[in-house]
Scaffold this motif. Structure first.
Motif, PDB file in Angstrom:
ATOM      1  N   ASP A 103       5.837   9.078  -4.130  1.00 38.33           N
ATOM      2  CA  ASP A 103       5.037   8.428  -5.176  1.00 38.33           C
ATOM      3  C   ASP A 103       3.543   8.698  -4.984  1.00 38.33           C
ATOM      4  OD1 ASP A 103       5.259   6.750  -2.852  1.00 38.33           O
ATOM      5  OD2 ASP A 103       4.483   5.067  -4.020  1.00 38.33           O
ATOM      6  N   GLU A 104       3.088   8.765  -3.731  1.00 37.93           N
ATOM      7  CA  GLU A 104       1.684   9.086  -3.471  1.00 37.93           C
ATOM      8  C   GLU A 104       1.400  10.561  -3.761  1.00 37.93           C
ATOM      9  OE1 GLU A 104       0.562   7.777   0.432  1.00 37.93           O
ATOM     10  OE2 GLU A 104       0.972   5.676  -0.034  1.00 37.93           O
ATOM     11  N   ALA A 107       0.973  10.715  -7.440  1.00 36.30           N
ATOM     12  CA  ALA A 107      -0.322  10.146  -7.834  1.00 36.30           C
ATOM     13  C   ALA A 107      -1.448  11.143  -7.548  1.00 36.30           C
ATOM     14  CB  ALA A 107      -0.571   8.838  -7.103  1.00 36.30           C
ATOM     15  N   LEU A 108      -1.381  11.831  -6.422  1.00 34.51           N
ATOM     16  CA  LEU A 108      -2.392  12.822  -6.079  1.00 34.51           C
ATOM     17  C   LEU A 108      -2.341  13.995  -7.055  1.00 34.51           C
ATOM     18  CD1 LEU A 108      -4.684  13.715  -4.278  1.00 34.51           C
ATOM     19  CD2 LEU A 108      -3.002  14.632  -2.673  1.00 34.51           C
ATOM     20  N   ASP A 110      -1.395  13.876 -10.130  1.00 34.23           N
ATOM     21  CA  ASP A 110      -1.986  13.377 -11.383  1.00 34.23           C
ATOM     22  C   ASP A 110      -3.511  13.372 -11.308  1.00 34.23           C
ATOM     23  OD1 ASP A 110       0.530  13.030 -12.466  1.00 34.23           O
ATOM     24  OD2 ASP A 110       0.586  10.869 -12.096  1.00 34.23           O
ATOM     25  N   LEU A 111      -4.046  12.968 -10.182  1.00 35.34           N
ATOM     26  CA  LEU A 111      -5.503  12.940 -10.012  1.00 35.34           C
ATOM     27  C   LEU A 111      -6.103  14.341 -10.067  1.00 35.34           C
ATOM     28  CD1 LEU A 111      -5.923  10.310  -7.159  1.00 35.34           C
ATOM     29  CD2 LEU A 111      -6.756  10.106  -9.507  1.00 35.34           C
TER      30      LEU A 111
END
Length: 113
Positions: A103-104, A107-108, A110-111
């Motif tokens: 999940d991280e 998220a990375l 996506d960033l």
């Protein structure tokens, strides 16, 4: 940037969580479970100020302390410092990314888009 000792980290956690600058007594009361003397808290705050992590302003006879940067800014600086010391930044980043939970990682990604 120097890493923080356990007590320094606890004091910074108080300052990061505070909505306004704190006195040494405010910090001491927040960390009451540790039973710290005011002089100990003042020593730690002075150390953090010398490291550039804390700003101090005079307030009557006391001083008020605040974090100079957010927790996230501090962590980002630590990460930059660690990468600067890596002979192969790409490999270090790949291992860091590979060790993250999915999940991280998402998220990375996506960033970065």
């Amino acid at each position: 940037m120097a890493s923080l000792g356990e007590l320094e980290r606890a004091v910074m956690d108080v300052l990061w969580a505070a909505r306004q600058p704190c006195t040494a007594r405010d910090v001491q009361e927040t960390l009451a479970a540790r039973e710290l003397a005011t002089t100990t808290v003042l020593t730690v705050l002075g150390r953090l100020e010398r490291k550039g992590l804390v700003a101090r302003t005079k307030d009557g006879r006391a001083h008020r302390y605040r974090a100079r940067a957010t927790r996230e800014d501090h962590i980002a600086e630590l990460m930059r410092d660690a990468l600067e010391g890596a002979p192969d930044r790409g490999a270090a980043l790949a291992r860091f990314f590979g060790g993250m939970p999915p999940d991280e990682q998402a998220a990375l990604r996506d960033l970065l888009r």
